[in-house]
Write a protein that holds these residues in place. Sequence first.
Motif, short mmCIF file in Angstrom:
data_model
loop_
_atom_site.label_atom_id
_atom_site.label_comp_id
_atom_site.label_asym_id
_atom_site.label_seq_id
_atom_site.Cartn_x
_atom_site.Cartn_y
_atom_site.Cartn_z
N GLN A 27 75.74 31.43 41.32
CA GLN A 27 75.62 32.57 42.69
C GLN A 27 75.27 33.79 42.51
OE1 GLN A 27 78.92 32.04 45.63
NE2 GLN A 27 79.10 34.08 45.41
N VAL A 28 75.78 34.21 41.10
CA VAL A 28 75.68 35.71 40.85
C VAL A 28 74.01 35.91 40.44
CG1 VAL A 28 75.91 37.55 38.99
CG2 VAL A 28 77.75 36.25 40.18
N THR A 29 73.56 34.76 39.84
CA THR A 29 72.27 34.87 39.45
C THR A 29 71.17 34.75 40.66
OG1 THR A 29 72.63 33.60 37.55
CG2 THR A 29 70.19 33.59 38.19
N THR A 30 71.35 33.95 41.51
CA THR A 30 70.52 33.68 42.60
C THR A 30 70.39 34.94 43.45
OG1 THR A 30 72.00 32.23 43.73
CG2 THR A 30 70.12 31.28 42.65
N ASN A 31 71.76 35.19 43.90
CA ASN A 31 72.05 36.45 44.71
C ASN A 31 71.59 37.78 44.25
OD1 ASN A 31 73.23 34.84 46.75
ND2 ASN A 31 75.37 35.29 46.35
N GLY A 32 71.71 37.72 42.89
CA GLY A 32 71.30 38.85 42.28
C GLY A 32 69.83 39.15 42.14
N GLU A 33 69.20 38.12 42.27
CA GLU A 33 67.52 37.81 42.29
C GLU A 33 67.03 38.77 43.73
OE1 GLU A 33 66.41 34.09 41.05
OE2 GLU A 33 66.84 34.53 38.91
N TRP A 34 67.89 37.90 44.50
CA TRP A 34 67.57 38.31 46.08
C TRP A 34 67.88 39.73 46.30
CZ3 TRP A 34 71.07 40.29 49.72
CH2 TRP A 34 70.71 40.40 50.92
N MET A 35 68.82 40.29 45.84
CA MET A 35 69.46 41.75 46.12
C MET A 35 68.36 42.49 45.44
SD MET A 35 73.24 43.45 45.63
CE MET A 35 73.34 43.29 43.87
N GLY A 36 67.97 42.33 43.97
CA GLY A 36 66.93 43.02 43.61
C GLY A 36 65.73 43.20 44.52
N LYS A 37 65.25 42.08 45.01
CA LYS A 37 64.03 42.02 46.02
C LYS A 37 64.32 42.84 47.05
CE LYS A 37 61.97 37.62 44.30
NZ LYS A 37 62.93 36.55 44.45
N GLU A 38 65.50 42.64 47.87
CA GLU A 38 65.90 43.44 48.98
C GLU A 38 65.85 44.99 48.84
OE1 GLU A 38 65.63 41.27 51.66
OE2 GLU A 38 66.96 42.85 52.38
N LEU A 39 66.42 45.42 47.56
CA LEU A 39 66.27 46.86 47.17
C LEU A 39 64.74 47.29 47.18
CD1 LEU A 39 69.08 46.98 44.69
CD2 LEU A 39 68.85 48.32 46.68
N GLU A 40 64.00 46.62 46.54
CA GLU A 40 62.44 46.92 46.49
C GLU A 40 62.12 46.95 48.00
OE1 GLU A 40 60.09 45.65 43.91
OE2 GLU A 40 61.23 45.96 42.02
N GLU A 41 62.37 46.00 48.71
CA GLU A 41 62.07 46.13 50.23
C GLU A 41 62.42 47.53 50.86
OE1 GLU A 41 59.92 44.32 52.26
OE2 GLU A 41 59.31 43.54 50.19
N ILE A 42 63.88 47.58 50.77
CA ILE A 42 64.37 49.11 51.19
C ILE A 42 63.70 50.13 50.75
CG2 ILE A 42 66.48 50.36 51.35
CD1 ILE A 42 68.16 47.69 51.29
N GLY A 43 63.23 50.14 49.51
CA GLY A 43 62.40 51.28 48.80
C GLY A 43 61.09 51.25 49.76
N ARG A 44 60.67 50.17 49.87
CA ARG A 44 59.24 50.33 50.77
C ARG A 44 59.49 50.56 52.17
NH1 ARG A 44 58.35 45.43 48.11
NH2 ARG A 44 57.31 45.94 46.27
N ARG A 45 60.45 50.23 52.71
CA ARG A 45 60.43 50.65 54.24
C ARG A 45 61.10 52.07 54.39
NH1 ARG A 45 63.00 45.26 54.78
NH2 ARG A 45 65.13 46.00 54.57
#
Length: 413
Positions: free
Chosen positions: A327-345
């Motif tokens: 769960q830490v691995t998959t949620n972590g990957e998701w969190m990284g992508k979300e942070l990048e999205e937040i950066g873009r937005r």
Amino acid sequence: MLDSAVGMGRAASPSRRAPFNSPAPTVQSSPLLGTYKQPAVDLVRGEGVYLFDAAGHRYLDFVSGIAVNALGYGDVGLTSALHAAADGLVHTSNLFGTSPAFKLAEALVARSFADKVFFCNSGAEANEGAFKFARRWARSLIGENLAKHEIIALRGSFHGRLFGTLAATDRPAYRLPFRPLAGGIAIVERNIEDLALALDAETVAALILEPVQGEGGVRVLDAGFVREIRALTQERRIALIFDEIQCGLGRTGSLFAYEQLGVEPDVLTLAKPMAGGLPMGAVLLTDSIAAAIQPGDHATTFGGGPFVATVALHVLERLADEKLLAQVTTNGEWMGKELEEIGRRTGRIRAVRGVGYIWGADVLGMAGHVVSEALQSGLLMCTAGDYTIRLLPPLVATRDELADGLAILERVL
Ligand SMILES: Cc1ncc(COP(=O)(O)O)c(C=O)c1O
């Protein structure tokens, strides 16, 4: 593992969470020594991934006591382990053996590269112990070869604030007021060319590194780079110490961060989440290093006491759970992508780095300002340097809870 720049762009999207209604903190006079800059929040209880202050405000906790409270708050298993531990002996000293320390060492050895374990009480203490063991081993190689004593740390490192570990910590603000620091410890650039020059087989006893540099800005070391370091240190008979005090015990998605690097160290240090919030540290060693250590070479009054070791055994079993790690691995990957999205937005993030449940984002402006604003909005975060915010959710945080925290962060940015 992700280590990439984030583009700038669209404006922030509407948040998914109601605004937090906290009054501004008031400045209090305090009898505590002024080593910490604390907001005037009196945290009184926790539940899951939430903390509550005396005024009843709720905070989503993306600090976890600085990577300590991996199981969150009010965990039933942890509470039972604490009760069970309290029913037994609390302390006897290391003049006598107690079975909880033995069982915990056995469990750590069974799950890692290590053959032996030394218990202590904090991260800095674990690293100080590791330095001593490495030096003792290096000197045992060629009689009492006094020349082979140096310890090398990497640019951006943080290994603690005691005199030895401070000399291995690359933060001028922490170091300069306390010079002269311990000798025989040097910081070298994070590249293999500089290291190849610095790692002199005749004079260097050990190299210490964090597989993920935490305080230094959440920098995930490249696996290829660490493998090259392993080859060099092996060839030159230099002990390789991995400091997994912050990134170890599940935070990167594997029980030990080194499992993702494809190499094993000679020595590894642990602390923070080890005993569910009780102070504990450990040094894990191979037989080859351990063979150089004699009774009396090192000691500590409290290390590995039965109370703390009983709790730590429970925590280790929980953090080694494959389901949790996945769960830490998959949620972590998701969190990284979300942070990048937040950066873009928002256009307020310059770079995102991390793995598992340890993430850093370089923000425009001061990170401390973002952290204070987030606190006012009900999200606890910390910094990793002046311009990097650091996110360390409890390892039990669900995808929805992570999403709630990131929504607050986006609004704050
Ligand atoms: C990688 C690392 N090493 C060592 C330490 C020092 O640990 P302690 O604060 O328990 O002395 C820390 C603390 O943040 C850390 O992150």
